[in-house]
Design a protein around this motif. Structure first.
Motif, PDB file in Angstrom:
ATOM      1  N   UNK A 115     -36.898 -10.147 -16.499  1.00  0.00           N
ATOM      2  CA  UNK A 115     -36.865 -11.518 -15.972  1.00  0.00           C
ATOM      3  C   UNK A 115     -37.911 -12.420 -16.643  1.00  0.00           C
ATOM      4  N   UNK A 116     -38.479 -11.972 -17.753  1.00  0.00           N
ATOM      5  CA  UNK A 116     -39.559 -12.695 -18.426  1.00  0.00           C
ATOM      6  C   UNK A 116     -39.129 -14.125 -18.785  1.00  0.00           C
ATOM      7  N   UNK A 117     -37.896 -14.275 -19.254  1.00  0.00           N
ATOM      8  CA  UNK A 117     -37.406 -15.588 -19.683  1.00  0.00           C
ATOM      9  C   UNK A 117     -36.498 -16.234 -18.636  1.00  0.00           C
ATOM     10  N   UNK A 118     -36.673 -15.855 -17.399  1.00  0.00           N
ATOM     11  CA  UNK A 118     -35.784 -16.345 -16.339  1.00  0.00           C
ATOM     12  C   UNK A 118     -35.791 -17.864 -16.237  1.00  0.00           C
ATOM     13  N   UNK A 119     -36.934 -18.508 -16.495  1.00  0.00           N
ATOM     14  CA  UNK A 119     -37.054 -19.951 -16.334  1.00  0.00           C
ATOM     15  C   UNK A 119     -36.605 -20.730 -17.568  1.00  0.00           C
ATOM     16  N   UNK A 120     -36.242 -20.021 -18.645  1.00  0.00           N
ATOM     17  CA  UNK A 120     -35.785 -20.695 -19.860  1.00  0.00           C
ATOM     18  C   UNK A 120     -34.345 -21.157 -19.681  1.00  0.00           C
ATOM     19  N   UNK A 121     -33.891 -22.126 -20.494  1.00  0.00           N
ATOM     20  CA  UNK A 121     -32.505 -22.612 -20.380  1.00  0.00           C
ATOM     21  C   UNK A 121     -31.500 -21.464 -20.450  1.00  0.00           C
ATOM     22  N   UNK A 122     -30.514 -21.523 -19.580  1.00  0.00           N
ATOM     23  CA  UNK A 122     -29.555 -20.429 -19.467  1.00  0.00           C
ATOM     24  C   UNK A 122     -28.836 -20.170 -20.787  1.00  0.00           C
ATOM     25  N   UNK A 123     -28.572 -21.216 -21.552  1.00  0.00           N
ATOM     26  CA  UNK A 123     -27.827 -21.058 -22.803  1.00  0.00           C
ATOM     27  C   UNK A 123     -28.577 -20.196 -23.818  1.00  0.00           C
ATOM     28  N   UNK A 124     -29.901 -20.086 -23.686  1.00  0.00           N
ATOM     29  CA  UNK A 124     -30.690 -19.314 -24.646  1.00  0.00           C
ATOM     30  C   UNK A 124     -30.813 -17.839 -24.266  1.00  0.00           C
ATOM     31  N   UNK A 125     -30.328 -17.454 -23.091  1.00  0.00           N
ATOM     32  CA  UNK A 125     -30.532 -16.091 -22.621  1.00  0.00           C
ATOM     33  C   UNK A 125     -29.963 -15.021 -23.553  1.00  0.00           C
ATOM     34  N   UNK A 126     -28.760 -15.191 -24.144  1.00  0.00           N
ATOM     35  CA  UNK A 126     -28.282 -14.145 -25.061  1.00  0.00           C
ATOM     36  C   UNK A 126     -29.232 -13.900 -26.230  1.00  0.00           C
ATOM     37  N   UNK A 127     -29.940 -14.941 -26.657  1.00  0.00           N
ATOM     38  CA  UNK A 127     -30.900 -14.799 -27.740  1.00  0.00           C
ATOM     39  C   UNK A 127     -32.212 -14.206 -27.243  1.00  0.00           C
ATOM     40  N   UNK A 128     -32.725 -14.750 -26.134  1.00  0.00           N
ATOM     41  CA  UNK A 128     -34.030 -14.331 -25.646  1.00  0.00           C
ATOM     42  C   UNK A 128     -34.002 -12.952 -24.995  1.00  0.00           C
ATOM     43  N   UNK A 129     -32.841 -12.513 -24.546  1.00  0.00           N
ATOM     44  CA  UNK A 129     -32.753 -11.209 -23.898  1.00  0.00           C
ATOM     45  C   UNK A 129     -32.433 -10.087 -24.877  1.00  0.00           C
ATOM     46  N   UNK A 130     -32.449 -10.382 -26.158  1.00  0.00           N
ATOM     47  CA  UNK A 130     -32.263  -9.362 -27.185  1.00  0.00           C
ATOM     48  C   UNK A 130     -33.602  -9.073 -27.852  1.00  0.00           C
ATOM     49  N   UNK A 131     -34.185  -7.936 -27.515  1.00  0.00           N
ATOM     50  CA  UNK A 131     -35.451  -7.567 -28.135  1.00  0.00           C
ATOM     51  C   UNK A 131     -35.329  -7.418 -29.638  1.00  0.00           C
ATOM     52  N   UNK A 132     -34.150  -7.008 -30.109  1.00  0.00           N
ATOM     53  CA  UNK A 132     -33.945  -6.824 -31.547  1.00  0.00           C
ATOM     54  C   UNK A 132     -34.089  -8.158 -32.276  1.00  0.00           C
ATOM     55  N   UNK A 133     -33.464  -9.196 -31.746  1.00  0.00           N
ATOM     56  CA  UNK A 133     -33.544 -10.498 -32.396  1.00  0.00           C
ATOM     57  C   UNK A 133     -34.948 -11.096 -32.289  1.00  0.00           C
ATOM     58  N   UNK A 134     -35.591 -10.913 -31.139  1.00  0.00           N
ATOM     59  CA  UNK A 134     -36.965 -11.395 -31.011  1.00  0.00           C
ATOM     60  C   UNK A 134     -37.875 -10.709 -32.025  1.00  0.00           C
ATOM     61  N   UNK A 135     -37.708  -9.403 -32.179  1.00  0.00           N
ATOM     62  CA  UNK A 135     -38.519  -8.664 -33.146  1.00  0.00           C
ATOM     63  C   UNK A 135     -38.208  -9.109 -34.569  1.00  0.00           C
ATOM     64  N   UNK A 136     -36.926  -9.338 -34.873  1.00  0.00           N
ATOM     65  CA  UNK A 136     -36.545  -9.743 -36.222  1.00  0.00           C
ATOM     66  C   UNK A 136     -37.148 -11.097 -36.579  1.00  0.00           C
ATOM     67  N   UNK A 137     -37.019 -12.053 -35.668  1.00  0.00           N
ATOM     68  CA  UNK A 137     -37.565 -13.386 -35.937  1.00  0.00           C
ATOM     69  C   UNK A 137     -39.076 -13.323 -36.082  1.00  0.00           C
TER      70      UNK A 137
END
Length: 467
Positions: free
Chosen positions: A413-435
């Motif tokens: 729930x770390x990014x729970x307060x972020x815009x809902x549209x960004x959740x598929x991006x923010x909820x992927x640890x792989x993409x966060x690590x890659x960026x």
């Protein structure tokens, strides 16, 4: 070993049952082509069916639909392998390559599937769009290689393995939602499968060792059947033959953030494929120039489009099959063409898919601990070649990027307060690590040369396929 193809450790030593000298296709007898193609299929089979099982069960699809995902995956594996090995005009590297679903896309797809606004049709829309994106940018990927030196790719692959390990652990306990979750029988069966895989890896040789995961699952399922944990009713009810129908879950929908997310995944996938193709070039002695490399990467894109159309997921080359080319010495692309035809045929047998779906989750858990753990171990091995002693900045790249990658895993729930549209991006640890890894590498180390990046990618892939 690539994230797309976690399998058992390859043994280069010892006799290989289907060993054959390097030879053109014309000198390989048809019967040998069939056996060698089947060997490629068996080596990749466990990894090939893992992703539809993960996604189908995570999205709580009915067993019949999970089995349909397995059939679709096998069918699309065959088509993608034919596109890559046999080739089409301007598409396909025309070398001995087997294609399978990449594990790199699993975590972001699960986040998409959990969002009611996206769902399964949104996943397929993102898969198709990312495949078209890969077709368009394939000629440019060589220029992106400097952004992905070993410190970046090793970190990404390490995070992929760690993220997937959660799936394997829950499988071993019987699967989330199981009222008997963590039952001693489940844990014992998972441990049995794990021990069988390790024993075969330690004492087996050649093909037997490379197929240890598949053998472990087969033995574990037989033992589980003795305890009444295997329901073969759906297997008996499934037909022997049926077509794989496109868009079986409805027409795809296209969510911009979901599309962007899988496009980023496809860049990572193509960077890894580049390394695999360069390593395969050294194994076979066939040169891979920029034009041929582009054709191979376009096959990744077209295979992914095919996957989205036929109800499955993004595709890439499987590293253990490239390792098998080196072990057997058979360098003919017609062997993997035959392997692709076999996969195509398997996808048309619903009884086989129903049998795969009937494997208890605890049995898959024992195998998953190996498969997903090997992904993480591959990332650690790649990082082992990174210079941390003379360049301490690399330590910060890995440390911070792994930390970002763990956020969705340890704090959902770390990014729970972020815009809902960004959740598929923010909820992927792989993409966060890659960026994070790409940005920090540019900050600390700058941009290397393309030639250095190609050499590093080839060395990284050689390390992966040799193990």
């Amino acid at each position: 070993m690539s994230p797309s193809a976690p399998s058992s450790v390859q043994h280069a030593a010892g006799p290989v049952p289907l060993k054959a000298p390097a030879a053109p296709a014309s000198s390989v007898p048809p019967a040998a082509l069939g056996l060698l193609g089947l060997q490629h299929v068996l080596v990749m089979y466990a990894g090939a069916v893992a992703v539809p099982l993960i996604v189908g069960r995570a999205l709580k699809l009915p067993p019949e639909q999970v089995a349909m995902l397995v059939s679709a995956d096998l069918f699309a594996c065959g088509l993608a392998s034919l596109i890559q090995s046999w080739g089409l005009p301007g598409i396909g590297i025309r070398m001995p390559v087997m294609m399978g679903v990449t594990f790199a896309a699993v975590t972001p797809m699960l986040a998409m599937g959990a969002d009611p606004a996206i769902g399964l049709t949104g996943i397929y829309g993102a898969v198709i769009a990312s495949g078209l994106f890969a077709l368009l940018v394939a000629p440019l990927v060589g220029r992106l290689l400097p952004l992905f030196p070993p410190v970046v790719t090793g970190t990404i692959i390490l995070v992929i393995g760690i993220s997937l390990m959660r799936v394997g652990v829950n499988w071993a306990a019987g699967g989330l939602g199981n009222p008997d979750y963590g039952a001693p029988l489940y844990l014992a069966l998972a441990a049995l499968v794990l021990c069988i895989i390790l024993a075969i890896t330690r004492y087996g040789r050649g093909f037997v060792a490379s197929a240890s995961v598949l053998i472990g699952i087969v033995v574990g399922m037989a033992v589980a059947a003795g305890f009444g944990l295997v329901d073969l009713g759906r297997v008996a009810a499934a037909p022997w033959f049926d077509l794989v129908r496109p868009f079986a879950f409805g027409w795809p929908s296209f969510d911009p953030v979901a599309v962007l997310t899988l496009c980023i995944v496809m860049i990572v996938v193509m960077i890894e494929s580049t390394g695999m193709f360069l390593a395969l070039s050294e194994i076979t002695g066939e040169p891979v120039d920029e034009a041929r490399l582009t054709r191979g990467l376009r096959a990744d894109g077209l295979g992914t489009v095919v996957g989205g159309v036929f109800n499955t997921f993004p595709y890439t080359s499987f590293s253990q099959n490239i390792g098998l080319v080196g072990v057997t010495g058979v360098r003919s692309r017609w062997v993997t063409v035959v392997g692709g035809l076999i996969m195509l045929g398997l996808g048309l047998i619903p009884k086989l898919a129903a049998l795969v779906e009937a494997v208890p989750q605890c049995v898959l858990g024992g195998a998953g601990l190996v498969m997903f753990g090997m992904v993480g171990a591959t990332g650690a091995r790649i990082l082992g070649a990174v210079d941390f002693a003379r360049n301490r900045n690399n330590l910060f790249i890995v440390a911070v990027s792994v930390g970002f990658g763990m956020i969705p895993l340890v704090a959902p729930t770390f990014f729970k307060q972020m815009p809902h549209a960004l959740h598929p991006l923010l909820e992927s640890g792989i993409l966060l690590a890659a960026i994070s890894a790409v940005v920090l590498n540019l900050f600390f180390n700058g941009l290397g040369s393309a030639s250095e990046a190609r050499a590093a990618a080839a060395a990284q892939a050689r390390t992966a396929e040799a193990h």
